[in-house]
Design an enzyme around this catalytic site. Structure first.
Site, PDB file in Angstrom:
ATOM      1  N   CYS A   2       0.845  -1.182   0.000  1.00 27.10           N
ATOM      2  CA  CYS A   2       0.000   0.000   0.000  1.00 27.10           C
ATOM      3  C   CYS A   2       0.890   1.245   0.000  1.00 27.10           C
ATOM      4  O   CYS A   2       1.954   1.253   0.612  1.00 27.10           O
ATOM      5  CB  CYS A   2      -0.943   0.094   1.199  1.00 27.10           C
ATOM      6  SG  CYS A   2      -2.065  -1.299   1.327  1.00 27.10           S
ATOM      7  N   ARG A  27       3.731  -0.385  -4.979  1.00 32.91           N
ATOM      8  CA  ARG A  27       3.518  -0.921  -3.629  1.00 32.91           C
ATOM      9  C   ARG A  27       2.192  -1.660  -3.488  1.00 32.91           C
ATOM     10  O   ARG A  27       1.934  -2.298  -2.470  1.00 32.91           O
ATOM     11  CB  ARG A  27       3.542   0.225  -2.606  1.00 32.91           C
ATOM     12  CG  ARG A  27       4.820   1.003  -2.572  1.00 32.91           C
ATOM     13  CD  ARG A  27       4.703   2.153  -1.605  1.00 32.91           C
ATOM     14  NE  ARG A  27       4.724   1.678  -0.253  1.00 32.91           N
ATOM     15  CZ  ARG A  27       5.815   1.552   0.490  1.00 32.91           C
ATOM     16  NH1 ARG A  27       6.981   1.892  -0.014  1.00 32.91           N
ATOM     17  NH2 ARG A  27       5.756   1.104   1.703  1.00 32.91           N
ATOM     18  N   TRP A  72      -2.942  -2.676  -1.561  1.00 27.26           N
ATOM     19  CA  TRP A  72      -2.659  -4.104  -1.728  1.00 27.26           C
ATOM     20  C   TRP A  72      -3.493  -4.784  -0.648  1.00 27.26           C
ATOM     21  O   TRP A  72      -3.198  -4.671   0.535  1.00 27.26           O
ATOM     22  CB  TRP A  72      -1.167  -4.372  -1.524  1.00 27.26           C
ATOM     23  CG  TRP A  72      -0.770  -5.784  -1.792  1.00 27.26           C
ATOM     24  CD1 TRP A  72      -0.456  -6.329  -3.012  1.00 27.26           C
ATOM     25  CD2 TRP A  72      -0.625  -6.832  -0.831  1.00 27.26           C
ATOM     26  NE1 TRP A  72      -0.139  -7.651  -2.856  1.00 27.26           N
ATOM     27  CE2 TRP A  72      -0.231  -7.995  -1.540  1.00 27.26           C
ATOM     28  CE3 TRP A  72      -0.791  -6.927   0.547  1.00 27.26           C
ATOM     29  CZ2 TRP A  72      -0.006  -9.215  -0.911  1.00 27.26           C
ATOM     30  CZ3 TRP A  72      -0.575  -8.139   1.183  1.00 27.26           C
ATOM     31  CH2 TRP A  72      -0.170  -9.266   0.449  1.00 27.26           C
ATOM     32  N   ASN A  98      -1.611   2.122   5.844  1.00 20.65           N
ATOM     33  CA  ASN A  98      -0.791   1.040   5.305  1.00 20.65           C
ATOM     34  C   ASN A  98      -0.372   0.181   6.491  1.00 20.65           C
ATOM     35  O   ASN A  98       0.189   0.705   7.446  1.00 20.65           O
ATOM     36  CB  ASN A  98       0.436   1.655   4.597  1.00 20.65           C
ATOM     37  CG  ASN A  98       1.524   0.646   4.301  1.00 20.65           C
ATOM     38  OD1 ASN A  98       1.263  -0.550   4.236  1.00 20.65           O
ATOM     39  ND2 ASN A  98       2.736   1.133   4.118  1.00 20.65           N
ATOM     40  N   GLY A  99      -0.656  -1.109   6.429  1.00 22.36           N
ATOM     41  CA  GLY A  99      -0.275  -1.989   7.534  1.00 22.36           C
ATOM     42  C   GLY A  99      -1.425  -2.903   7.902  1.00 22.36           C
ATOM     43  O   GLY A  99      -2.399  -3.045   7.151  1.00 22.36           O
ATOM     44  N   GLU A 479      16.501 -18.764  -7.541  1.00 26.72           N
ATOM     45  CA  GLU A 479      16.094 -17.414  -7.924  1.00 26.72           C
ATOM     46  C   GLU A 479      15.424 -17.416  -9.310  1.00 26.72           C
ATOM     47  O   GLU A 479      14.415 -16.742  -9.530  1.00 26.72           O
ATOM     48  CB  GLU A 479      17.316 -16.480  -7.903  1.00 26.72           C
ATOM     49  CG  GLU A 479      17.125 -15.117  -8.520  1.00 26.72           C
ATOM     50  CD  GLU A 479      15.991 -14.310  -7.897  1.00 26.72           C
ATOM     51  OE1 GLU A 479      15.461 -14.706  -6.847  1.00 26.72           O
ATOM     52  OE2 GLU A 479      15.611 -13.305  -8.511  1.00 26.72           O
ATOM     53  N   LYS A 483      11.688 -16.018 -10.138  1.00 24.23           N
ATOM     54  CA  LYS A 483      11.447 -14.936 -11.101  1.00 24.23           C
ATOM     55  C   LYS A 483      10.428 -15.363 -12.143  1.00 24.23           C
ATOM     56  O   LYS A 483       9.522 -14.608 -12.481  1.00 24.23           O
ATOM     57  CB  LYS A 483      12.783 -14.578 -11.770  1.00 24.23           C
ATOM     58  CG  LYS A 483      12.914 -13.201 -12.276  1.00 24.23           C
ATOM     59  CD  LYS A 483      13.332 -12.177 -11.251  1.00 24.23           C
ATOM     60  CE  LYS A 483      12.784 -12.383  -9.889  1.00 24.23           C
ATOM     61  NZ  LYS A 483      13.337 -11.582  -8.859  1.00 24.23           N
ATOM     62  N   GLU A 486       6.874 -15.720 -10.609  1.00 25.74           N
ATOM     63  CA  GLU A 486       6.386 -14.426 -10.151  1.00 25.74           C
ATOM     64  C   GLU A 486       5.734 -13.609 -11.269  1.00 25.74           C
ATOM     65  O   GLU A 486       4.676 -13.023 -11.072  1.00 25.74           O
ATOM     66  CB  GLU A 486       7.613 -13.680  -9.601  1.00 25.74           C
ATOM     67  CG  GLU A 486       7.354 -12.386  -8.961  1.00 25.74           C
ATOM     68  CD  GLU A 486       8.661 -11.737  -8.501  1.00 25.74           C
ATOM     69  OE1 GLU A 486       9.758 -12.231  -8.823  1.00 25.74           O
ATOM     70  OE2 GLU A 486       8.573 -10.717  -7.823  1.00 25.74           O
ATOM     71  N   HIS A 502      14.875 -38.404  -6.965  1.00 25.45           N
ATOM     72  CA  HIS A 502      14.384 -38.858  -5.658  1.00 25.45           C
ATOM     73  C   HIS A 502      12.899 -38.551  -5.473  1.00 25.45           C
ATOM     74  O   HIS A 502      12.409 -38.533  -4.347  1.00 25.45           O
ATOM     75  CB  HIS A 502      15.215 -38.236  -4.538  1.00 25.45           C
ATOM     76  CG  HIS A 502      16.658 -38.678  -4.578  1.00 25.45           C
ATOM     77  ND1 HIS A 502      17.048 -39.957  -4.284  1.00 25.45           N
ATOM     78  CD2 HIS A 502      17.786 -38.012  -4.931  1.00 25.45           C
ATOM     79  CE1 HIS A 502      18.363 -40.065  -4.432  1.00 25.45           C
ATOM     80  NE2 HIS A 502      18.837 -38.890  -4.830  1.00 25.45           N
ATOM     81  N   LYS A 598       5.672  -4.347  -4.296  1.00 27.01           N
ATOM     82  CA  LYS A 598       7.136  -4.254  -4.230  1.00 27.01           C
ATOM     83  C   LYS A 598       7.676  -4.308  -2.797  1.00 27.01           C
ATOM     84  O   LYS A 598       8.554  -5.097  -2.495  1.00 27.01           O
ATOM     85  CB  LYS A 598       7.577  -2.973  -4.926  1.00 27.01           C
ATOM     86  CG  LYS A 598       9.074  -2.807  -5.016  1.00 27.01           C
ATOM     87  CD  LYS A 598       9.660  -3.669  -6.104  1.00 27.01           C
ATOM     88  CE  LYS A 598      11.161  -3.520  -6.223  1.00 27.01           C
ATOM     89  NZ  LYS A 598      11.725  -4.710  -6.884  1.00 27.01           N
TER      90      LYS A 598
HETATM   91  C1  F6R Z   1      10.939 -10.986  -6.030  1.00 30.57           C
HETATM   92  C2  F6R Z   1      11.076  -9.985  -4.977  1.00 30.57           C
HETATM   93  C3  F6R Z   1      10.736 -10.390  -3.593  1.00 30.57           C
HETATM   94  C4  F6R Z   1      11.608  -9.629  -2.594  1.00 30.57           C
HETATM   95  C5  F6R Z   1      11.157  -9.919  -1.160  1.00 30.57           C
HETATM   96  C6  F6R Z   1      12.040  -9.233  -0.164  1.00 30.57           C
HETATM   97  O1  F6R Z   1      11.331 -10.472  -7.261  1.00 30.57           O
HETATM   98  O2  F6R Z   1      11.402  -8.872  -5.223  1.00 30.57           O
HETATM   99  O3  F6R Z   1      10.854 -11.755  -3.411  1.00 30.57           O
HETATM  100  O4  F6R Z   1      12.935 -10.024  -2.763  1.00 30.57           O
HETATM  101  O5  F6R Z   1       9.832  -9.485  -1.010  1.00 30.57           O
HETATM  102  O6  F6R Z   1      12.072  -7.869  -0.385  1.00 30.57           O
HETATM  103  P1  F6R Z   1      13.274  -6.978   0.081  1.00 30.57           P
HETATM  104  O7  F6R Z   1      14.467  -7.404  -0.687  1.00 30.57           O
HETATM  105  O8  F6R Z   1      12.848  -5.582  -0.242  1.00 30.57           O
HETATM  106  O9  F6R Z   1      13.427  -7.225   1.546  1.00 30.57           O
END
Ligand code: F6R
Length: 603
Positions: A2, A27, A72, A98-99, A479, A483, A486, A502, A598
């Site tokens: 948010c 956000r 969000w 926000n929260g 990773e 990606k 996501e 396995h 984000k």
């Molecule tokens: C995926 C992504 C998330 C963040 C995670 C932690 O692309 O960006 O998995 O890595 O939410 O966020 P930070 O790094 O901001 O603590």
């Protein structure tokens, strides 16, 4: 999660709010709203969907003061009724939040009998509570807000207005981020500086459990008992051009392309002209004194921690353990005698990581936050900070922060190793090796067309996929698969190549895409190639990404060779592009994947 904006004392309030929300859309982007006052009449405008939907409804909305929110969803579906701002029972008080308010149901039961609610949010209950104290119990707005803050438990950044008074915005925060932006003759409130950088580069921090009375010409910080607190302003080192997309169709592609620059920026930041490490000696000393390093992170940052583990262990002679922040926040395992915590976080605001940091601070454990955002919560609250210098990362899918994290930890590892007299650290020519990495990234970026073509055949319609790799490549496939799922919504798992047989190999059927990463070690490579044969024999559609020197005829993507400590940087680049093109060709919004946001500021 948010985003909040607010402005007091500017006749362009609507424009400032909408522009700010656009910058904060990363956000959260399921619904949005603004409340504007101080004009001929007050306006509450809400829309489900993106800020563009909200903006289209704001013709004729004028005023000098307002608050806005991009959501969000945590409580209740993304509907207009659940979108912020929310109003009190009589509609006099208007709040954005926000929260997560933990005791909202208790509050509703205990204080708000007979109140009518339009939606299901915890925020609506908070503003009804403030309204009750002010209107039913006769408290002033400030006293009513304070009384509510004493009762509310959980995480919040609040911006509150009284619809009868356009002269003031009341704000408060606990655990969720919120800043004051200082304008010329007006003032603002925002979740992060990016939202207001068009208006000002002067900001003021708010600490947890502080309340701020924001007027056009003054900002007064108080604790919840009314004691005033002095707070200096600071200059945000952000450039408006940093947060534009330029000619790129998506931020993610721009940010992938920026990675060679990030590597060179880190070389310039963390080494001098004689190629000596420039890492704060206090940080080096703190790591030297630790008998174990605990890396705490979430998502991509957690994967970056794993990608750095071997390098850190070998260069610092200190065992490294990884902790999933959302687990460690409430279930801290038995720690070593002299632990050191490294919080890895692009945003520096991740609530799960912060929860662990709060505990570490209570236990007196030294901590280092490695983050992209200076002044962020994790940076402020940790003992030390190292910055990633990657520039704002706006696409929800993290790319340059991951590679920046591994590179930054390489400087830390080398500096500590040298201080310890570790031979490997002394021999590891990081400046040269990272320059080679930057070139390797550039070379992979020049193969975008090839990668796009491979993705078309492999991932355009599939529902699932696998990434496999061994050793350092295993960490990278964790990773790579995150990606891909996501942003393309393909169900994808990253597996240690030897583990497939396995159990998971039963999922392989005709056409299942399996992407294998093979770098560096020829013995390991030959085992992984064996695993590729096993899945191909069962119908898999395999794609290989192989480091030069160990490539074989028929391999699909060849990556320039780099130092093994840094191969997780060079090997991740094609997987970022694979995720990008898979999302693009499936017609999805690359930068804003569904259900995500984000900065994850809820636990
Ligand atoms: C995926 C992504 C998330 C963040 C995670 C932690 O692309 O960006 O998995 O890595 O939410 O966020 P930070 O790094 O901001 O603590």
């Amino acid at each position: 999660m948010c985003g909040i904006v607010g402005v007091v004392g500017n006749t362009n309030a609507t424009d400032i709010l909408i522009q700010g929300l656009e910058k904060l859309e990363y956000r959260g982007y399921d619904s949005a709203g603004i409340f504007v006052l101080g004009g001929a009449e007050n306006h509450l405008v809400k829309a489900v969907g993106r800020i563009a939907e909200l903006s289209a409804k704001t013709a004729g909305v004028e005023g000098t003061t307002g608050i806005g929110h991009t959501r969000w969803a945590t409580h209740g579906k993304p509907t207009e009724d659940n979108a912020h701002p929310h109003r009190s029972e009589t509609e006099r008080f208007v709040l954005v939040h926000n929260g997560v308010i933990e005791n909202y149901l208790e509050i509703k039961e205990e204080y708000l009998a007979g109140h009518h609610f339009k939606g299901q949010t915890d925020t609506e209950i908070a503003v009804h509570l403030i309204g009750k104290f002010a209107e039913e119990d006769g408290l002033s707005v400030l006293e009513a807000f304070k009384k509510a803050l004493h009762i509310i438990r959980g995480s919040y950044a609040f911006a509150l207005v009284d619809s009868q008074d356009p002269e003031v915005i009341y704000v408060a925060k606990n655990k969720s981020p919120l800043l004051i932006g200082l304008g010329d003759g007006y003032n603002m409130v925002c979740s992060d500086a990016m939202a207001m950088i068009r208006e000002t580069n002067q900001y003021m921090e708010i600490h947890d459990q502080e309340l701020v009375i924001v007027k056009a010409d003054s900002v007064e910080v108080q604790d919840y008992d009314g004691n005033r607190r002095e707070r200096a302003s600071y200059t945000a080192e952000l450039d408006l051009s940093d947060i534009g997309k330029g000619t790129y169709p998506y931020y993610m592609l721009k940010e992938i392309d920026e990675q060679p620059t990030v590597m060179r920026k880190l070389i310039n930041t963390y080494s001098d002209e004689n190629q000596q490490m420039v890492v704060d000696p206090e940080i080096v000393k703190a790591v030297q004194e630790a008998d174990r390093i605990y890396i705490i992170a979430a998502g991509t940052s957690y994967n970056a921690g794993y990608a750095s583990k071997t390098m850190l262990e070998e260069l610092t002679d200190t065992p490294v353990e990884l902790g999933i922040a959302s687990e460690w926040g409430y279930a801290m395992p038995l720690l070593s005698k002299k632990p050191m915590f490294i919080l890895l976080s692009q945003s520096g605001e991740t609530a799960d990581s912060r929860q662990v940091l709060v505990k570490a601070n209570e236990m007196g454990i030294p901590s280092l936050t490695v983050t992209n955002v200076s002044g962020s919560t994790l940076s402020r609250e940790a003992t030390y900070t190292m910055l990633l210098h990657a520039g704002p990362e706006i696409a929800v899918a993290s790319t340059k922060a991951y590679t920046g994290q591994v590179a930054t930890l390489a400087f830390l590892a080398k500096a500590v190793g040298e201080a310890n007299g570790n031979e490997k650290a002394k021999k590891f020519d990081l400046v040269r090796e990272l320059s080679i990495v930057a070139q390797s990234i550039e070379s992979t970026l020049s193969e975008k067309e090839l990668i796009e073509e491979k993705v078309r055949g492999l991932l355009e319609t599939t529902r699932n996929a696998f990434y496999i790799g061994r050793g350092q490549d295993y960490y990278v496939v964790m990773e790579a698969s995150l990606k891909l799922k996501e942003i393309s919504y393909i169900q994808c798992e990253g597996f240690a190549a030897g583990e497939l047989k396995h159990g998971t190999i039963s999922l392989i059927e005709d056409g299942t895409p399996v992407i294998a990463l093979i770098s560096d070690n020829p013995t390991v490579a030959s085992h992984t190639r064996g695993n590729i044969s096993e899945v191909v024999a069962r119908g898999a559609n395999a794609l290989t990404i192989v480091e030069e020197g160990i490539e074989k005829e028929g391999d699909d993507i060849i990556i320039n060779k780099v130092h093994p400590y840094l191969s997780s940087i060079s090997m991740v680049i094609p997987t970022q592009l694979i995720a990008y093109y898979a999302s693009l060709h499936r017609g999805l919004d690359v930068d804003k994947p569904r259900n995500l946001a984000k900065a994850v500021t809820v636990e």
